[in-house]
Design a protein around this motif. Structure first.
Motif, PDB file in Angstrom:
ATOM      1  N   ASP A  32       0.764  -1.358   0.030  1.00  0.00           N
ATOM      2  CA  ASP A  32      -0.592   0.008  -0.064  1.00  0.00           C
ATOM      3  C   ASP A  32       1.168   1.098   0.386  1.00  0.00           C
ATOM      4  O   ASP A  32       0.318   2.871   0.098  1.00  0.00           O
ATOM      5  N   THR A  35      -0.760   4.887  -0.857  1.00  0.00           N
ATOM      6  CA  THR A  35      -1.526   4.807  -0.278  1.00  0.00           C
ATOM      7  C   THR A  35      -1.456   5.442   1.455  1.00  0.00           C
ATOM      8  O   THR A  35      -2.647   5.735   1.847  1.00  0.00           O
ATOM      9  N   ASN A  88       2.931  -1.618   4.225  1.00  0.00           N
ATOM     10  CA  ASN A  88       1.404  -2.663   4.852  1.00  0.00           C
ATOM     11  C   ASN A  88       1.833  -2.757   6.020  1.00  0.00           C
ATOM     12  O   ASN A  88       1.724  -3.822   6.895  1.00  0.00           O
TER      13      ASN A  88
END
Length: 193
Positions: A32, A35, A88
């Motif tokens: 991720d 984001t 993560n």
């Protein structure tokens, strides 16, 4: 241009080391990173904050310290990947905050830490990078010690940080760039500067 696009542009322009394509593919499709926030409540505590922070560190490091003879690739790797350990790592959720105007409690978006691989901070970033591509010693040391005195080992009286900074000036430069990005460029904001 958005943060992800700028990150990819810098990467593709400067990082060509063997394994870098696989690392970028993993970063883009299995984490991720683009984001994720950079923290739970402070600098870059917003969607995309981690990418934003990495870009800010890149610009601070490059604009302040890059001189003739330095490696564009080394500066890009260190700045863009110094906080890879945060991919993560954060879990989105909510927390209650009192609305000062109404006196009512309201749920607001927030992040909490969910560390599935508790390996430390800088050393975890080094470990994750080296699963795909080899770092030069000065890069590994710079990424490992980019937190400076905020690192648990340094607070516990470890002298390795002093030796690392003495031996590898890039480690000092990355630490200063990280501080500048965190406390001067991003402090409680979400704007890329």
């Amino acid at each position: 241009m958005g943060g992800r696009e700028e990150f990819l542009q810098i990467w593709q322009q400067h990082i060509t080391r063997p394994g870098s394509e696989k690392l970028l593919d993993w970063l883009d499709h299995k984490t991720d990173f683009f984001t994720a926030p950079a923290s739970t409540r402070f600098h870059g505590a917003c969607e995309g904050g981690l990418c934003m922070h990495s870009l800010n560190v890149y610009h601070a490091l490059h604009d302040t310290f890059f001189t003739e003879g330095d490696s564009e690739e080394t500066f890009a790797i260190c700045a863009l990947l110094h906080d890879l350990c945060k991919a993560n790592y954060y879990k989105p959720g909510t927390r209650n905050v009192k609305n000062e105007a109404t006196g009512q409690w309201e749920k607001v978006p927030s992040y909490s830490v969910e560390d599935l691989f508790p390996y430390g901070h800088g050393e975890k970033s080094v470990f994750l990078i080296e699963r795909f591509m080899k770092l030069h010693i000065e890069e590994a040391v710079a990424i490992r010690w980019h937190m400076g005195g905020f690192d648990d080992a340094a607070r516990g009286g470890c002298f390795a940080i002093s030796e690392a900074y003495d031996k590898y000036p890039l480690a000092v430069k990355l630490h200063i760039a990280d501080l500048e990005a965190t406390y001067l460029m991003e402090h409680r904001t979400s704007a890329v500067r």
